[in-house]
Design a protein around this motif. Structure first.
Motif, PDB file in Angstrom:
ATOM      1  N   ASP A  55       0.831  -1.196   0.000  1.00  0.00           N
ATOM      2  CA  ASP A  55       0.000   0.000   0.000  1.00  0.00           C
ATOM      3  C   ASP A  55       0.870   1.252   0.000  1.00  0.00           C
ATOM      4  O   ASP A  55       1.893   1.311   0.684  1.00  0.00           O
ATOM      5  CB  ASP A  55      -0.898  -0.018   1.238  1.00  0.00           C
ATOM      6  CG  ASP A  55      -1.901   1.121   1.250  1.00  0.00           C
ATOM      7  OD1 ASP A  55      -2.411   1.457   0.168  1.00  0.00           O
ATOM      8  OD2 ASP A  55      -2.166   1.661   2.337  1.00  0.00           O
ATOM      9  N   LYS A  56       0.476   2.245  -0.788  1.00  0.00           N
ATOM     10  CA  LYS A  56       1.128   3.551  -0.902  1.00  0.00           C
ATOM     11  C   LYS A  56       2.489   3.512  -1.590  1.00  0.00           C
ATOM     12  O   LYS A  56       3.186   4.523  -1.643  1.00  0.00           O
ATOM     13  CB  LYS A  56       1.273   4.218   0.471  1.00  0.00           C
ATOM     14  CG  LYS A  56      -0.054   4.555   1.139  1.00  0.00           C
ATOM     15  CD  LYS A  56       0.151   5.341   2.423  1.00  0.00           C
ATOM     16  CE  LYS A  56      -1.183   5.692   3.049  1.00  0.00           C
ATOM     17  NZ  LYS A  56      -1.035   6.486   4.292  1.00  0.00           N
ATOM     18  N   GLU A  57       2.878   2.351  -2.137  1.00  0.00           N
ATOM     19  CA  GLU A  57       4.149   2.280  -2.863  1.00  0.00           C
ATOM     20  C   GLU A  57       3.966   2.801  -4.286  1.00  0.00           C
ATOM     21  O   GLU A  57       3.034   2.419  -4.985  1.00  0.00           O
ATOM     22  CB  GLU A  57       4.678   0.850  -2.904  1.00  0.00           C
ATOM     23  CG  GLU A  57       5.162   0.339  -1.568  1.00  0.00           C
ATOM     24  CD  GLU A  57       6.373   1.092  -1.052  1.00  0.00           C
ATOM     25  OE1 GLU A  57       7.119   1.660  -1.877  1.00  0.00           O
ATOM     26  OE2 GLU A  57       6.570   1.113   0.177  1.00  0.00           O
ATOM     27  N   VAL A  60      -0.613   4.128  -7.607  1.00  0.00           N
ATOM     28  CA  VAL A  60      -0.564   5.149  -6.563  1.00  0.00           C
ATOM     29  C   VAL A  60       0.079   6.411  -7.129  1.00  0.00           C
ATOM     30  O   VAL A  60       0.993   6.340  -7.957  1.00  0.00           O
ATOM     31  CB  VAL A  60       0.235   4.634  -5.350  1.00  0.00           C
ATOM     32  CG1 VAL A  60       0.330   5.698  -4.269  1.00  0.00           C
ATOM     33  CG2 VAL A  60      -0.411   3.378  -4.794  1.00  0.00           C
ATOM     34  N   ALA A 100       1.659  10.524  -6.267  1.00  0.00           N
ATOM     35  CA  ALA A 100       2.131  11.533  -5.321  1.00  0.00           C
ATOM     36  C   ALA A 100       1.698  12.876  -5.901  1.00  0.00           C
ATOM     37  O   ALA A 100       2.351  13.424  -6.798  1.00  0.00           O
ATOM     38  CB  ALA A 100       3.644  11.467  -5.161  1.00  0.00           C
ATOM     39  N   GLY A 127       0.330  13.239  -1.491  1.00  0.00           N
ATOM     40  CA  GLY A 127       0.290  11.785  -1.458  1.00  0.00           C
ATOM     41  C   GLY A 127      -0.778  11.211  -2.388  1.00  0.00           C
ATOM     42  O   GLY A 127      -1.149  11.836  -3.377  1.00  0.00           O
ATOM     43  N   PRO A 128      -1.283  10.011  -2.083  1.00  0.00           N
ATOM     44  CA  PRO A 128      -0.971   9.257  -0.871  1.00  0.00           C
ATOM     45  C   PRO A 128       0.388   8.572  -0.892  1.00  0.00           C
ATOM     46  O   PRO A 128       0.909   8.181   0.142  1.00  0.00           O
ATOM     47  CB  PRO A 128      -2.084   8.221  -0.823  1.00  0.00           C
ATOM     48  CG  PRO A 128      -2.434   7.993  -2.263  1.00  0.00           C
ATOM     49  CD  PRO A 128      -2.292   9.329  -2.918  1.00  0.00           C
ATOM     50  N   GLY A 129       0.983   8.414  -2.085  1.00  0.00           N
ATOM     51  CA  GLY A 129       2.315   7.839  -2.159  1.00  0.00           C
ATOM     52  C   GLY A 129       3.358   8.861  -1.736  1.00  0.00           C
ATOM     53  O   GLY A 129       3.111  10.070  -1.725  1.00  0.00           O
ATOM     54  N   ARG A 130       4.522   8.380  -1.376  1.00  0.00           N
ATOM     55  CA  ARG A 130       5.594   9.260  -0.938  1.00  0.00           C
ATOM     56  C   ARG A 130       6.837   9.014  -1.784  1.00  0.00           C
ATOM     57  O   ARG A 130       7.275   7.874  -1.958  1.00  0.00           O
ATOM     58  CB  ARG A 130       5.931   9.027   0.537  1.00  0.00           C
ATOM     59  CG  ARG A 130       4.863   9.548   1.492  1.00  0.00           C
ATOM     60  CD  ARG A 130       4.869  11.078   1.522  1.00  0.00           C
ATOM     61  NE  ARG A 130       3.860  11.609   2.437  1.00  0.00           N
ATOM     62  CZ  ARG A 130       2.675  12.073   2.064  1.00  0.00           C
ATOM     63  NH1 ARG A 130       2.324  12.035   0.790  1.00  0.00           N
ATOM     64  NH2 ARG A 130       1.823  12.555   2.951  1.00  0.00           N
TER      65      ARG A 130
END
Length: 505
Positions: free
Chosen positions: A271-273, A324, A326, A353-356
């Protein structure tokens, strides 16, 4: 010279290590992970200084047969440890290495780490004085020879001694491996949904004259939040959320043939990758390392023929982008002040985000076009005790954009807890321009919401204060030129007046 027996364990020597506090095993290379038996050469006297060669592998693959005389193996090392419990250090440790048993399968030349001397087949390495630890040195480089076949082998013997310790001896069997199995070019995959299985179908080609008669092994590793699913019974995995797997196939890969797995292996993005990498390689030594203890429970996969290609890489690499994003939003400000003022305006991006973006990803940039009637005089920042004037690249032409690379040193420590990364622009207000606006525009390859990527920088300029206007006018070059002309004229008139008075007197 003798061939490799079917039960032999084949591995490559590890890179150079420093063993501290115990006879620690060296960091293993890919083939060294396959080791299961080591040289049991240890002095037994517990109340005296004793040396150990137990960290030296019993069998090493030095090069593949298809490489022939072009092969170069620089990683043969002899790690020597001091057995813990001695009352004094082992003084003046030396290791004599004899490679004469490689005749016909290899050549040795001066190389290694520079602290071994010798010629021909015999080299001596100086290890110094050690207490309860060890050292690993490479005595020479090993070169290949033409005409060898997979499984051909020879031996290297070595003797470690110290001024105050009994000698210990060891032997390593050096094997010709092969054939070399090549992987395809790097590929990119996008649209992977986090949490959902995604397929990977590894391929290889045997572009040599030798068949892989013992079968082949596949090693897969992942990075960036990707994990493998333990689905196949002929694959072994490391850990319950594995990032490494070995699959063994009995298929004898024929010379000149190409293969792929009969069905895909699967991986999952966390998740979030934003992205990740899959890397795989093939080996003609079908063993599994001991640390891969989780076995797949599903049906085994097999190998099937596939169309050939260049397949000239050591590793097959798959770069994965997920769904995902950013989402960047500009951080903008207003240029507010009097004409003549130089004001500070904080500009940058906020990562919604939700990715960083972290690690080695491209972090993106933001671009600033200042409002008409203003001039950016500096974008200062501090880095390693240095004060630098420009944190962003200046435009080549007036009216162009200042480009701020978020991966640059000016932004290396500037990210805040809310995802904001910004820097202070010093902006001089040159004149009033009604309705003037500059812009901030953000960019990164993982931003899939373009509607909020641009924001305005308004100019709110007030007239210069009266006193400032007076001094500005007073100190203009034209004003001073007029004053200078008047002063010269006055001096001339005074001089003429005085001359006339003298003549009249």
């Amino acid at each position: 010279m003798r061939g490799a027996a079917p039960g032999d364990i084949v591995l490559r020597m590890p890179p150079r290590i420093r063993i501290t506090g115990r006879a620690a095993a060296p960091v293993m290379s890919l083939a060294a992970l396959l080791a299961a038996a080591l040289v049991p050469a240890v002095a037994t006297a517990s109340d005296k200084v004793a040396l150990s060669l137990e960290d030296v592998p019993r069998t090493v693959v030095m090069y593949n047969a298809d490489e022939g005389a072009e092969a170069s193996f620089k990683d043969f090392q002899v790690p020597v440890a001091v057995v813990p419990g001695n009352k004094e250090p082992a003084r003046d440790i030396k290791v004599v290495v004899d490679a004469s048993g490689l005749r016909g399968v290899g050549r040795v030349v001066e190389g290694g780490y520079g602290n071994c001397t010798g010629s021909g087949w015999v080299y001596t390495c100086e290890y110094g004085t050690l207490r309860n630890d060890g050292e690993s040195n490479a005595p020479f480089d090993i070169l290949g020879v033409d005409g060898v076949k997979p499984g051909d082998s020879g031996t290297i013997t070595y003797t470690a001694s110290a001024d105050n310790a009994e000698p210990v001896r060891g032997t390593t069997r050096m094997v010709v491996g092969g054939p070399t199995l090549g992987a395809p070019d790097e590929v990119k995959v996008s649209g992977v949904e986090p949490g959902q299985p995604a397929p990977l179908t590894p391929e290889f080609a045997n572009h040599t004259e030798f068949a892989a008669d013992r079968g082949v092994a596949l090693h897969i590793g992942t990075t960036g939040g990707l994990t493998l699913e333990a689905r196949h019974s002929n694959c072994s995995y490391a850990g319950t959320s594995p990032t490494s797997a070995w699959c063994v196939f009995p298929t004898k890969a024929a010379a000149g043939a190409a293969y792929r797995t009969s069905s895909p292996l699967t991986y999952v993005a966390a998740d979030k990758e934003l992205n990740g990498t899959l890397s795989y390689s093939w080996s003609a030594a079908p063993e599994t390392p001991s640390d891969h203890t989780v076995h797949g429970t599903g049906a085994p996969i097999t190998l099937v023929g596939t169309a050939g290609g260049d397949f000239g890489n050591v590793n097959g690499v798959v770069q994965v982008d997920t769904t995902v994003q950013a989402d960047y939003r500009p951080v903008a400000g207003t240029v507010r002040g009097h004409v003549g003022d130089t004001v500070e305006v904080r500009l940058g991006v906020r990562d919604l985000g939700p990715g960083r973006l972290r690690g080695d990803e491209v972090k993106g940039r933001f671009e600033v076009v200042p409002p008409e009637g203003t001039t950016v005089t500096s974008i200062p920042y501090a880095f390693e005790d240095s004060d630098i004037k420009w944190g962003c690249e200046q435009p080549e032409k007036p009216g162009g954009a200042f480009v701020c690379d978020l991966g640059g040193e000016a932004f290396s420590w500037s990210r805040e807890d809310d995802g904001t990364t910004a820097i202070v622009f010093h902006v001089r207000i040159d004149r009033q321009v009604a309705g003037a606006q500059g812009t901030v525009r953000t960019y990164n390859p993982y931003d899939r919401t373009p509607g909020n990527d641009t924001a305005v920088i308004p100019l709110e300029a007030s007239p210069a204060p009266p006193l400032r206007s007076f001094f500005r006018s007073f100190f203009r070059p034209a004003t001073w030129a007029a004053i200078a002309v008047g002063a010269v004229a006055a001096v001339v008139l005074v001089a003429v007046y005085r001359r006339r008075r003298r003549r009249a007197g």
